[in-house]
Design an enzyme around this catalytic site. Structure first.
Site, short mmCIF file in Angstrom:
data_model
loop_
_atom_site.label_atom_id
_atom_site.label_comp_id
_atom_site.label_asym_id
_atom_site.label_seq_id
_atom_site.Cartn_x
_atom_site.Cartn_y
_atom_site.Cartn_z
N ASP A 1 14.58 -13.62 11.34
CA ASP A 1 14.87 -13.76 11.81
C ASP A 1 14.63 -12.36 12.74
OD1 ASP A 1 15.28 -16.66 11.51
OD2 ASP A 1 17.26 -16.05 11.47
N ALA B 1 12.88 -6.80 -2.02
CA ALA B 1 13.67 -7.71 -3.09
C ALA B 1 13.77 -8.54 -1.31
CB ALA B 1 14.23 -7.64 -3.32
N PRO C 1 14.98 -2.23 0.12
CA PRO C 1 16.74 -1.81 -1.16
C PRO C 1 15.36 -1.12 -2.55
CG PRO C 1 16.20 -4.30 -0.42
CD PRO C 1 15.57 -3.45 0.18
N ASN C 2 15.90 -0.54 -2.90
CA ASN C 2 15.56 0.15 -3.95
C ASN C 2 14.53 1.04 -4.26
OD1 ASN C 2 17.89 -1.08 -5.85
ND2 ASN C 2 16.18 -2.90 -5.70
N HIS D 1 3.36 -4.50 0.17
CA HIS D 1 4.17 -4.27 -0.79
C HIS D 1 2.73 -3.19 -2.11
CE1 HIS D 1 6.87 -7.18 0.40
NE2 HIS D 1 5.79 -7.89 1.15
N LEU D 2 3.80 -2.88 -2.44
CA LEU D 2 3.05 -1.53 -4.05
C LEU D 2 2.17 -2.75 -4.93
CD1 LEU D 2 6.08 0.48 -3.62
CD2 LEU D 2 3.91 0.97 -3.61
N SER D 3 3.17 -3.29 -5.25
CA SER D 3 2.69 -3.99 -6.50
C SER D 3 1.75 -6.19 -5.27
CB SER D 3 4.13 -5.17 -7.25
OG SER D 3 4.40 -5.52 -6.53
N HIS E 1 12.32 -11.93 -0.59
CA HIS E 1 12.31 -12.75 -1.07
C HIS E 1 13.07 -14.50 -0.40
CE1 HIS E 1 9.11 -11.11 -3.05
NE2 HIS E 1 9.18 -10.47 -3.27
N ARG F 1 3.04 -11.67 -9.61
CA ARG F 1 4.61 -11.42 -10.69
C ARG F 1 4.92 -12.68 -10.69
NH1 ARG F 1 6.79 -6.35 -8.14
NH2 ARG F 1 7.97 -6.49 -10.50
N GLU G 1 3.15 -6.55 6.83
CA GLU G 1 4.59 -5.65 5.90
C GLU G 1 3.52 -5.78 4.27
OE1 GLU G 1 7.04 -9.20 4.60
OE2 GLU G 1 5.93 -9.93 2.50
N ARG H 1 11.39 4.16 -10.70
CA ARG H 1 11.85 3.35 -11.29
C ARG H 1 10.77 2.07 -11.15
NH1 ARG H 1 11.84 -1.02 -5.74
NH2 ARG H 1 12.94 -2.50 -7.07
N ASN I 1 7.98 -2.44 3.97
CA ASN I 1 7.74 -3.08 3.34
C ASN I 1 9.67 -3.84 3.44
OD1 ASN I 1 8.15 -4.15 0.11
ND2 ASN I 1 7.30 -2.23 -0.76
N ARG J 1 8.45 -14.59 -6.08
CA ARG J 1 8.71 -13.35 -6.06
C ARG J 1 7.24 -13.62 -4.89
NH1 ARG J 1 10.59 -8.13 -7.23
NH2 ARG J 1 11.21 -8.44 -9.68
N TYR K 1 5.58 -0.42 -9.98
CA TYR K 1 5.01 0.65 -8.98
C TYR K 1 4.68 2.98 -8.98
CZ TYR K 1 8.11 -2.92 -7.73
OH TYR K 1 9.09 -4.33 -7.78
#
Ligand code: DQA
Length: 154
Positions: free
Chosen positions: A98, A88, A20-21, A111-113, A91, A118, A109, A28, A85, A122, A33
């Protein structure tokens, strides 16, 4: 004469799954990011995939159940691995964790950040234990490094 098969058919397929996002990247929270768009990340991944000799399928969704369905489809379609990725949902999502476990496909997996730098909420990834490993904090490079690591695994 044996039929000539298109070379792309021999290539292993990897699902690149954005949560998402991430469709809002470039617009954003640029301080966190960066300015890079999802399209740019996908096109750089595509170039790297060509060098690595694999084929990528890209999916993005803001809906948890849809992400779960994409993972199920990957398992059915004999996809070789998943670069994910979960954003959100990293978390919060027992369902995505599953699904990854059920699919039994190697997943990485990304993540950009750096999620560990953070907010505390997170710091916990529910999905990472269902993955081979995690790359976090390198911006677009997290995806590229993640793809290299995944291809090395499959
Ligand atoms: C993210 C980190 C998550 O905590 C956040 O919710 C995102 C993006 C990252 O790539 O840094 O949406 O997955």
């Amino acid at each position: 004469m044996p039929k000539k098969r298109k070379s792309s058919h021999k290539k292993k397929q990897i699902l690149v799954l954005h949560g998402p996002n991430l469709n809002m990247l470039g617009k954003r929270e640029k301080k966190i990011y960066g300015k890079v768009s999802l399209e740019k990340i996908n096109s750089d991944l595509k170039s790297l995939a060509e060098e690595l000799g694999v084929e990528l399928k890209f999916k993005q969704s803001n809906i948890e159940g849809e992400l779960v369905n994409f993972i199920h489809d990957a398992a059915k379609n004999k996809t070789a691995g998943i670069l994910i990725n979960p954003a959100a949902y990293t978390h919060t999502s027992v369902a995505i964790r599953d699904a990854l476990l059920a699919a039994k496909l190697p997943a990485v997996e990304v993540h950009l950040s750096n999620i560990y730098q953070r907010e505390e909420f997170r710091h916990k990834s529910l999905t990472a234990p269902a993955c081979v490993g995690q790359v976090t904090g390198f911006g677009k490079m997290s995806y590229l490094l993640g793809l290299m690591a995944l291809v090395n695994r499959i």
